[in-house]
Motif scaffolding. Structure first.
Motif, PDB file in Angstrom:
ATOM      1  N   PHE A 175       2.412   9.322   1.949  1.00  0.00           N
ATOM      2  CA  PHE A 175       1.732   8.329   2.776  1.00  0.00           C
ATOM      3  C   PHE A 175       2.713   7.861   3.839  1.00  0.00           C
ATOM      4  O   PHE A 175       3.644   7.103   3.565  1.00  0.00           O
TER       5      PHE A 175
ATOM      6  N   LYS B 266      -9.653   4.308  -0.415  1.00  0.00           N
ATOM      7  CA  LYS B 266      -9.083   2.970  -0.540  1.00  0.00           C
ATOM      8  C   LYS B 266      -7.813   2.962  -1.375  1.00  0.00           C
ATOM      9  O   LYS B 266      -7.587   3.840  -2.209  1.00  0.00           O
ATOM     10  N   ASN B 267      -6.999   1.953  -1.114  1.00  0.00           N
ATOM     11  CA  ASN B 267      -5.814   1.688  -1.920  1.00  0.00           C
ATOM     12  C   ASN B 267      -6.233   0.717  -3.016  1.00  0.00           C
ATOM     13  O   ASN B 267      -6.754  -0.363  -2.741  1.00  0.00           O
ATOM     14  N   ASN B 268      -6.044   1.099  -4.281  1.00  0.00           N
ATOM     15  CA  ASN B 268      -6.568   0.303  -5.388  1.00  0.00           C
ATOM     16  C   ASN B 268      -5.856  -1.033  -5.617  1.00  0.00           C
ATOM     17  O   ASN B 268      -6.521  -2.040  -5.869  1.00  0.00           O
TER      18      ASN B 268
ATOM     19  N   LEU C  98      -8.426   2.504   3.803  1.00  0.00           N
ATOM     20  CA  LEU C  98      -7.518   3.250   4.670  1.00  0.00           C
ATOM     21  C   LEU C  98      -8.287   4.166   5.615  1.00  0.00           C
ATOM     22  O   LEU C  98      -7.970   4.272   6.789  1.00  0.00           O
TER      23      LEU C  98
ATOM     24  N   ILE D 296       0.812  -1.215   0.000  1.00  0.00           N
ATOM     25  CA  ILE D 296       0.000   0.000   0.000  1.00  0.00           C
ATOM     26  C   ILE D 296       0.847   1.268   0.000  1.00  0.00           C
ATOM     27  O   ILE D 296       0.302   2.366  -0.085  1.00  0.00           O
ATOM     28  N   GLN D 297       2.159   1.134   0.099  1.00  0.00           N
ATOM     29  CA  GLN D 297       3.018   2.313   0.001  1.00  0.00           C
ATOM     30  C   GLN D 297       2.998   2.833  -1.436  1.00  0.00           C
ATOM     31  O   GLN D 297       3.179   2.074  -2.375  1.00  0.00           O
ATOM     32  N   PRO D 298       2.763   4.128  -1.630  1.00  0.00           N
ATOM     33  CA  PRO D 298       2.714   4.687  -2.985  1.00  0.00           C
ATOM     34  C   PRO D 298       4.015   4.444  -3.741  1.00  0.00           C
ATOM     35  O   PRO D 298       5.106   4.557  -3.187  1.00  0.00           O
TER      36      PRO D 298
ATOM     37  N   GLU E  43      -3.380   5.064  -7.732  1.00  0.00           N
ATOM     38  CA  GLU E  43      -3.121   4.103  -6.664  1.00  0.00           C
ATOM     39  C   GLU E  43      -4.155   4.193  -5.556  1.00  0.00           C
ATOM     40  O   GLU E  43      -4.387   3.234  -4.826  1.00  0.00           O
ATOM     41  N   PHE E  44      -4.791   5.360  -5.426  1.00  0.00           N
ATOM     42  CA  PHE E  44      -5.792   5.570  -4.386  1.00  0.00           C
ATOM     43  C   PHE E  44      -7.037   6.187  -5.013  1.00  0.00           C
ATOM     44  O   PHE E  44      -6.964   6.878  -6.029  1.00  0.00           O
TER      45      PHE E  44
ATOM     46  N   THR F 107      -4.568  -3.105  -3.568  1.00  0.00           N
ATOM     47  CA  THR F 107      -4.954  -4.099  -2.562  1.00  0.00           C
ATOM     48  C   THR F 107      -6.443  -4.076  -2.238  1.00  0.00           C
ATOM     49  O   THR F 107      -6.931  -4.952  -1.522  1.00  0.00           O
TER      50      THR F 107
ATOM     51  N   PHE G 257      -1.910  10.852   4.953  1.00  0.00           N
ATOM     52  CA  PHE G 257      -2.097  10.691   3.513  1.00  0.00           C
ATOM     53  C   PHE G 257      -2.376  12.049   2.893  1.00  0.00           C
ATOM     54  O   PHE G 257      -3.162  12.833   3.408  1.00  0.00           O
TER      55      PHE G 257
END
Length: 412
Positions: free
Chosen positions: A112, A383-385, A391, A103-105, A252-253, A387, A192
Motif C-alpha cells: 500500500f 475498505k480499510n477495516n 479507499l 490505514i498503512q498495512p 486489514e482490508f 478505520t 494497493f
C-alpha cells in the motif's frame, strides 16, 4: 458528589481532554470521508453509464493539500464539500495524519503506497509554512517546474506516478495537458495490492453469461468459490439486494460487493445508497457459508476531477480570483488541473489497484441457500477495516469493457 470528587474529575478531564478531542475529531473525519465518498460517487455516476472506479481517499488528499493554503470563500467551499465542520478548522490535519498512519498495512501481505505532490510554475515563491505543513500532514512534496516545457513536465510527472504505483499507472500526462496558463497541478498516487484470505481456484473459473443492460448478454470468465464470510440480504424502498464481504489476507482490508436483485436496475438502487445504509450493512451482515461467483475483471479510468469538483460547488480554486495566499503571495495562482487515473484488477489471487489522484437501516432477511452470483451489474467498495474508510469505490456494468475478454476467454 463531594468537592474532592469534583476536583478529581475536573483534573482527569484536563488531562484527557486533548486525547478525547482527537478521538472525536478522528471519528468525525471518518464519517465525513464516507459522506464525501458517496457525494463523489453520485456525481460521477450521473454522467457515466459504464464501469466506474475512483479513489475518494485520493480526491480528499488533494483537496486537503489545497485547503491548507486556501482562505476565505475558497477555503469554505472546500470544507463544505469535504463535509468538515467550520468549528474544527485546522484540527482535521492532525486527525488526518493519524488516519493515514492507521490505514498503512501492519503486515507484509499487502503493498500500500501513498504519495502526493504539487507541481507549481516556476516563479512562485512558496511559503515555508505551507511546505512544512504539506510534508508533515500529507507526506507530500512541492516541486517547481516550467509548464511551458510541456514535454519535459509530462515526462517527469508521469515517471513519478509510474514509480509510485509500481508501474501500474503509465503516461499519466501528455504534452497537451500543459500550456502557458498552467499554474498548479496536484498529483496523488495510491497503489494497493493484496491477496484474498481464501483464493479462488483458477481451475474453477469457467465461461458464464453476464447480463450487461437491457437484456444484452455477454460471456465472461466467472470465478467461483465456497467460503465462510459475512453476507446480508437487504430490502430498501421495495428493492432487494445482497451484500457480501471478501476479506484480504490479514483482515486489514476487504472488498464489499453489492448485487441488486434480478428485477432491480442498478441505477435505481444507486440513487438510494447512503452512508447510513452502508453502516447498516456492515452491522447487520452475518457469517455464513457462501457460494460466490464473481467475474474476473479490470477497470482503467482517467477522471477529470475539475468538472467533478465544480459539480460539488468547488469553483473558486479554478479561477484567477481564488485565495490561495497560504501557498504563495500571488493573485495569479489557481488550480489548473486535478486528474485521477485508476487501474483496478480483480482475479483469482486477489486485487491490485492503483490511483493517481439519514437513510433507512436495511433489515436482514434469510434465504435457504446462500449464493452470490454476480452475473449482472454490481457495485464494489474496497475498505480499510480498522478505520472503516473507503479507499476505492466503483461499479461493474460490463466486465469485458476493458478488452480483457478475448485474452481471458482464450486462457480458460
Amino acid at each position: 458528589m463531594t468537592m474532592t470528587q469534583t476536583w478529581f474529575w475536573r483534573f482527569l478531564l484536563m488531562l484527557c481532554g486533548p486525547f478525547l478531542t482527537r478521538i472525536h475529531t478522528s471519528s468525525l473525519l471518518t464519517d465525513s470521508h464516507a459522506r464525501f465518498a458517496l457525494d463523489l460517487y453520485q456525481t460521477i455516476r450521473s454522467s457515466n453509464e459504464e464501469n466506474i472506479i475512483f479513489s475518494p481517499l485520493g480526491a480528499r488528499l488533494v483537496l486537503g493539500m489545497v485547503q491548507m493554503g486556501a482562505k476565505g470563500k475558497t477555503q469554505h467551499q472546500i470544507r463544505k464539500a469535504l463535509r468538515l465542520q467550520d468549528d474544527l478548522i485546522g484540527e482535521e490535519f492532525s486527525a488526518l495524519k493519524s488516519f493515514l498512519s492507521a490505514i498503512q498495512p501492519k503486515k507484509q501481505e499487502f503493498t500500500f503506497n501513498l504519495a502526493n505532490a504539487l507541481y507549481l510554475q516556476e516563479g512562485f515563491l512558496v511559503k515555508e509554512q505551507y511546505l512544512h505543513g504539506n510534508e508533515a500532514f500529507f507526506q507530500s512534496t512541492v516541486k517547481l517546474v516550467d509548464f511551458q516545457d510541456a514535454k519535459s513536465c509530462a515526462e517527469a510527472i508521469s515517471t513519478w506516478v509510474e514509480n509510485k504505483t509500481d508501474g501500474k499507472i503509465k503516461n499519466m500526462f501528455s504534452t497537451e495537458d500543459f500550456g502557458p496558463l498552467t499554474r498548479l497541478v496536484l498529483v496523488n498516487a495510491i497503489y494497493f495490492k493484496g491477496d484474498w484470505k481464501q483464493k479462488f481456484r483458477e481451475e474453477e473459473t469457467q465461461p458464464m453469461d453476464f447480463t450487461v443492460k437491457d437484456g444484452y448478454v455477454t460471456e465472461v470468465p466467472m470465478m467461483k468459490m465456497h467460503l465462510r464470510t459475512k453476507l446480508g440480504y437487504f430490502t430498501h424502498s421495495q428493492m432487494n439486494y445482497q451484500v457480501v464481504e471478501l476479506p484480504y489476507e490479514g483482515n486489514e482490508f476487504s472488498l464489499i460487493l453489492l448485487l441488486p436483485g434480478e428485477d432491480v436496475a442498478i441505477e435505481e438502487l444507486e440513487k438510494e445508497i447512503s452512508v447510513d445504509q452502508i453502516q447498516g450493512w456492515l452491522k447487520a451482515m452475518r457469517e455464513e457459508h457462501v457460494e460466490i461467483s464473481l467475474p474476473r475483471f479490470q477497470i482503467e479510468q482517467k477522471l477529470d476531477f475539475k468538472e467533478v469538483f465544480k459539480a460539488l460547488n468547488i469553483t473558486e480554486i479554478f479561477s484567477g480570483g481564488c485565495d490561495l495566499s497560504g501557498i504563495a503571495d500571488s493573485s495569479d495562482l489557481y488550480i489548473s488541473q486535478i486528474t485521477q487515473k485508476i487501474a483496478f484488477v480483480i482475479n483469482e489471487g486477489g486485487s491490485e489497484a492503483a490511483a493517481a489522484t439519514g437513510g433507512q437501516v436495511p433489515v436482514i432477511m434469510s434465504l435457504e441457500r446462500n449464493q452470490f452470483v454476480a452475473n449482472r451489474p454490481f457495485l464494489f467498495i474496497l475498505k480499510n477495516n480498522p478505520t472503516e474508510s473507503i479507499l476505492f469505490m466503483g461499479r461493474v456494468t460490463n466486465p469485458e469493457a476493458q478488452k480483457m475478454r478475448r485474452r481471458d476467454m482464450d486462457s480458460l
